[in-house]
Design an enzyme around this catalytic site. Structure first.
Site, short mmCIF file in Angstrom:
data_model
loop_
_atom_site.label_atom_id
_atom_site.label_comp_id
_atom_site.label_asym_id
_atom_site.label_seq_id
_atom_site.Cartn_x
_atom_site.Cartn_y
_atom_site.Cartn_z
N THR A 644 8.09 20.74 -40.40
CA THR A 644 8.82 20.10 -41.29
C THR A 644 10.18 21.13 -41.49
O THR A 644 9.79 22.53 -41.08
CB THR A 644 8.38 19.60 -42.78
OG1 THR A 644 7.89 20.98 -43.53
CG2 THR A 644 7.15 18.93 -42.53
N LYS A 668 11.75 27.40 -41.40
CA LYS A 668 12.60 28.61 -41.66
C LYS A 668 12.45 29.20 -43.22
O LYS A 668 12.89 30.11 -43.57
CB LYS A 668 14.09 28.78 -41.09
CG LYS A 668 14.13 28.69 -39.71
CD LYS A 668 15.62 28.39 -39.24
CE LYS A 668 16.14 26.93 -39.36
NZ LYS A 668 15.48 26.24 -38.27
N GLU A 695 7.67 31.53 -33.79
CA GLU A 695 8.47 32.03 -32.70
C GLU A 695 9.64 30.94 -33.12
O GLU A 695 11.10 31.27 -32.76
CB GLU A 695 8.04 31.93 -31.62
CG GLU A 695 8.96 32.24 -30.39
CD GLU A 695 9.26 33.80 -30.38
OE1 GLU A 695 10.24 34.11 -30.67
OE2 GLU A 695 8.31 34.58 -30.01
N VAL A 698 13.89 30.87 -35.03
CA VAL A 698 15.02 31.30 -34.52
C VAL A 698 15.65 30.71 -33.19
O VAL A 698 16.83 30.35 -33.50
CB VAL A 698 14.83 32.92 -34.30
CG1 VAL A 698 16.16 33.49 -33.93
CG2 VAL A 698 14.48 33.35 -35.63
N ALA A 700 14.11 28.34 -31.17
CA ALA A 700 13.19 26.91 -30.62
C ALA A 700 12.50 27.49 -29.73
O ALA A 700 11.23 28.31 -30.16
CB ALA A 700 14.20 26.03 -30.15
N GLY A 753 23.56 12.89 -30.64
CA GLY A 753 22.39 13.43 -31.23
C GLY A 753 22.23 14.94 -31.32
O GLY A 753 21.22 15.40 -31.67
N ASP A 767 21.85 27.16 -41.64
CA ASP A 767 20.82 27.11 -40.65
C ASP A 767 21.05 28.59 -39.73
O ASP A 767 20.06 29.10 -39.64
CB ASP A 767 20.87 26.34 -39.79
CG ASP A 767 19.66 26.14 -38.62
OD1 ASP A 767 18.64 25.85 -39.16
OD2 ASP A 767 19.97 26.32 -37.36
N LYS A 771 18.25 32.12 -39.88
CA LYS A 771 17.96 32.93 -38.58
C LYS A 771 18.51 34.35 -38.69
O LYS A 771 17.56 35.19 -38.50
CB LYS A 771 18.51 32.27 -37.37
CG LYS A 771 17.89 30.68 -37.34
CD LYS A 771 18.65 29.96 -36.19
CE LYS A 771 18.06 28.52 -35.95
NZ LYS A 771 18.64 27.80 -34.83
N GLY A 888 16.81 20.94 -29.46
CA GLY A 888 15.93 19.74 -29.00
C GLY A 888 14.59 19.79 -29.10
O GLY A 888 13.88 20.77 -29.24
#
Length: 911
Positions: A644, A668, A695, A698, A700, A753, A767, A771, A888
């Protein structure tokens, strides 16, 4: 005058009145009856006490020692050696008529030249006999009906097995025995008490009946078979209420004499029962049938002793606690001894002693699975070069329901006799010390005793050392309840470096706290004391670590949305390969969303988890879910996977880590949240063996965190980290070219998307700021998210729009500003890129829209790729670049999956 007729009893409890007992003693084929008169029995009673009886001046009218055995009917003597095979069948093996037939079939098909078979009573019969004694001495008349039940059980079994003269002969002997038992139990009933001799006489009948029936069934095959009452041969001397010592010299003499009159190729002998040197019937106590077989194996010098049970052999651990436990092919005598001492269902330690002397191997076989080769217990096998074969650790065993007693004080150091005084006090209360551990400083001595005995031990020690405690020479006598012992056993441990390190590392990684440690210089075992509630988890952890089973992880998935659902599908598709090639068993035992949760102790069927969640899911409860994932004692290691972006879920991480639950997450919120909470989590992680992997927070699936850690751990110094961290913003500015407007590109990305449902969540830069904060903190900077300068791409008038639709409708009104910046950049041969920067030299960070030359790596991105440049002391002139898809569901789920597997490798899976 009442008369009782029974076999092999020389002393009786007192009953009122005169009592004369006929004692038939059978040796070979002779029956000699002795009359023993006990004279007058005087009963006296005491107020408040039970009635007691006394015996007055027993007069022996005939003596056992007057009996002489018939002279040998054969000139030869007992042949000993490899021609003999000894088999032992337990009560389960002869539990009913069909099983007795199966046992007879095994005996008949054994191609050994001579066979001796030791049998137990039929299943539950020994318990039934003890129950008869208990009822009789309690003056409960139901002992008579219970005795009738014993009679009927054996009579019905005999009718199923035998016919003709064999049946008539057995039933006649059975009825005689029952009549003798009835008279004996009547005497116990009158006296209200049963001596040990009485009890031993009564309970030993089960073996007499099963041996006679099995011998008769074998004879039906036309083979030369007789049965042996082991009381005629085995002589033992009681050493305590639970131990006897065999008299091998006298037993060998009696065996030679017995065999001269009863020579046969197949002998069916009674287990469990024997005689004292005074010819009084006794038993070898509980589990005595195995001991009987081992003694017989030594007396006959057999080539092998096979003990038939209902399991396939000796397991590497209790299969009820470790489902992946394996059957061991071989064990040394010492290994079997150690494992049985520590509670493994192998053999009683004393069973091994008689056969060790003559190097007779013991084979544990399953009567219900004849295809299983079983486990051979023998001298340690070595190859031609003298190297000991097989794994250094053979198996693991546990003992539960213990308490640890810790005696400590500075006055103990260097004072002779302290340990002696401690254990003398323990001996006086009859407590059994399972394990002892002492610090070399002599400051403390701790030992484990059964929990039921610890109160008496504590009282005895406090009484013995009252003065030392008062004077301060001893600081405390501490009782630590609810403990268990875990032992690792292996004869090769002594010659294999690193076994102890591996053992303790496995426990540490499973977050098991060790209370005490003991290891002998022989290094046949390593013993630790742990909390009882941790015992099964500890057992599974060490078992897995020594590659006796897979590394198993109990996995709880939080957030089965796009990312979590993709992860579950990836685990499903890869599960078989992980088990087969990497010995990793990822068992998803829980899935929870915001409203429903699904749990299964054996693991959720991932091929239909969506359907199960819908049909069988219960109301979500995070505390219940956490307890379920952690409380699964059959899987030593558990991990929560938070898929989540929920701050409330992230706030649970510290508690999970504290409880020994590993955490894997792309969320995060924890690492970019309040600095004190982040530092608290990282401090806990460093101090424990609980792992926290993030991991995917930051990049994916990109190895950004691991790359940064690798640089720092190898001594490099971070100067600057700069990158395009948002796949959405990467896509927007990679396509914001030519004459296209910014709002047009945003609308296209939303339709494909690539953005959040509300694109403002991406355009705000929050976001990316999270990071940057995470990377700054990983680099050692103490940055807060709130203090980080962030360029918000959402025009101020639109930040308060009520909906995403309203925002998208009004966005074209603000295209001009960004279009102007793009034109200026293009005129200078540059491009616009939205980047995050960590300046480790200046100890600051930023999120901003910057211009880069068209030959710069940041200008050459395509699609939604991320790119991160690490400028370090080593990579100063040319930064280290990490580039690839940064958004993705598939790549993010893949990054999470990679962290889960990294956790499995840390916990012991082969890499």
């Amino acid at each position: 005058m009442p008369v009782v007729s029974l076999a092999k009893v020389a002393t009786f409890p007192a009953v009122a009145g005169d009592l004369t007992v006929r004692v038939p003693l059978v040796y070979g084929k002779r029956l000699v009856t002795n009359r023993v008169s006990f004279g007058k029995l005087r009963r006296r009673s005491c107020i408040g006490h039970c009635v007691r009886s006394e015996l007055q001046s027993p007069r022996v009218l005939g003596s056992v020692t007057d009996l002489a055995l018939d002279k040998s009917v054969e000139n030869g003597h007992l042949p000993k050696g490899d021609s003999w095979a000894v088999h032992k069948f337990g009560g389960t093996c002869v539990g009913n008529s069909e099983r007795i037939k199966d046992v007879a079939d095994v005996v008949v098909k054994d191609d050994s030249e001579r066979k001796l078979v030791v049998v137990s009573a039929m299943a539950k019969v020994t318990d039934m006999m003890y129950d008869l004694i208990h009822r009789a001495q309690s003056r409960d008349d139901s002992y008579l009906s219970a005795l009738s039940g014993v009679l009927e059980k054996h009579r019905a079994t005999a009718v199923d097995l035998l016919d003709g003269d064999e049946l008539a002969s057995f039933v006649a002997r059975l009825n005689d025995d029952i009549n003798n038992l009835k008279a004996m139990l009547r005497a116990i009933y009158i006296a209200g008490h049963a001596t040990e001799s009485f009890s031993d006489f009564v309970v030993g009948h089960g073996e007499l009946w099963s041996a006679q029936m099995l011998a008769a069934v074998v004879r039906k095959s036309g083979l030369d078979c007789t049965w042996m009452d082991a009381r005629d041969v085995l002589v033992v001397s009681p050493t305590s209420s639970n131990q006897v010592d065999p008299d091998f010299v006298e037993s060998e003499k009696r065996l030679e004499k017995w065999f001269t009159q009863n020579s046969a190729k197949i002998i069916i002998a009674t287990g469990f029962i024997a005689s004292t040197p005074q010819n009084i019937p006794t038993t070898l106590k509980r589990d005595g049938s195995d001991f009987s077989a081992a003694i017989m194996g030594a007396l006959f010098r057999s080539h092998q002793l096979t003990i038939w049970t209902d399991v396939d052999g000796v397991y590497s651990a209790d299969p009820r606690k470790v489902s992946e436990a394996v059957v061991l092919k071989t064990l040394s005598y010492q290994e079997a001894w150690e494992m049985s001492y520590f509670g493994a269902n192998v053999l009683h330690p004393r069973t091994i002693i008689p056969v060790m002397k003559y190097d007779i191997p013991i084979v544990i076989r399953n009567i219900f699975n004849l295809s299983a080769p079983g486990t051979m217990i023998c001298r340690q096998i070595e190859d031609e070069d003298g190297y000991k074969l097989d794994a250094p650790v053979k198996g693991f065993a546990t003992i539960d329901n213990l308490a640890l007693v810790n005696v400590e004080g500075t006055g103990m150091a260097g004072v002779p006799g302290t340990a002696s005084a401690i254990f003398s006090a323990v001996k006086e209360v009859g407590a059994n010390v399972i394990m002892i551990s002492q610090a070399s400083s002599e400051h403390s001595v701790c030992f484990a005793v059964p929990e039921k005995e610890v109160k008496a031990v504590s009282e005895a020690l406090n009484s013995r050392f009252r003065q030392a405690l008062a004077g301060g020479r001893l600081s405390q006598i501490e009782i630590i309840p609810n403990c268990s012992i875990l032992a690792a056993v292996g004869q090769k441990m002594a010659s294999t470096p690193g076994v102890s390190a591996t053992f303790f590392s496995a426990l540490a990684k499973a977050n098991i706290n060790i209370r005490a440690i003991a290891q002998g210089c022989s290094e046949f075992n390593i013993t630790v004391v742990v909390k009882r509630e941790d015992c099964i988890r500890a057992l599974r952890a060490v078992h897995s670590r020594f590659y006796l089973s897979r590394t198993t992880l109990a996995v709880g998935i939080i957030g089965p949305g796009l990312i979590g659902g993709t992860l579950l599908d990836q685990i499903r598709d890869q599960a078989a390969v992980l088990k087969e090639e990497y010995k990793i068993d990822l068992r998803v035992i829980g899935i929870t969303g915001s409203s429903k949760m699904l749990m299964s102790e054996s693991g959720i069927d991932l091929s239909r988890w969506r359907k199960l969640m819908k049909e069988e899911g219960e109301k979500a409860n995070m505390e219940k879910f956490t307890q379920y994932v952690k409380g699964n004692h059959f899987i030593p290691n558990s991990v929560m996977v938070d898929c989540t972006a929920d701050a409330d879920i992230a706030s649970c991480y510290y508690d999970w880590l504290l409880r020994g639950i590993h955490v894997v997450t792309p969320n995060k919120k924890a690492n970019s949240g309040p600095l004190d909470q982040y530092l608290k989590i990282r401090d806990l992680q460093r101090k424990s063996y609980t792992h926290y992997f993030y991991e995917a927070t930051v990049g994916a699936g990109l190895p950004i965190i691991s790359t940064l850690r690798g640089l720092l751990e190898t001594g490099d110094k971070i100067l600057r980290i700069e990158g395009i961290f948002s796949g959405t913003l990467s896509y927007l500015f990679n396509n914001f070219v030519g004459t296209r407007s910014f709002s047009e590109v945003v609308a296209e990305a939303k339709q494909a998307g690539f953005t959040e449902p509300d694109p403002r969540d991406d355009l705000s830069g929050t976001d990316v700021a999270r990071k940057v904060t995470i990377l700054a903190r990983e680099s050692g900077l103490k940055l807060d998210l709130e203090g980080l300068p962030v360029q918000n791409l959402v025009p101020k008038p639109l930040q308060a729009c009520a909906s995403a639709e309203e925002f998208m409708e009004k966005l074209p009104q603000f295209d001009e500003e960004l279009s102007k910046q793009r034109e200026e950049a293009e005129a200078a041969g540059e491009v616009l890129r939205y980047v995050g920067v960590v300046d480790a030299v200046e100890k600051k960070g930023a999120v901003e829209l910057k211009r880069y030359k068209k030959d710069h790596p940041f200008a050459q991105l395509s699609g939604a790729d991320n790119i991160i440049a690490f400028t370090t002391k080593r990579y100063k002139d040319q930064p280290l670049i990490v580039r690839g898809p940064g958004a993705g569901a598939q790549v993010t789920a893949g990054g999470i999956f990679s962290d889960i597997l990294r956790l499995a490798f840390y916990l012991g899976a082969p890499s």
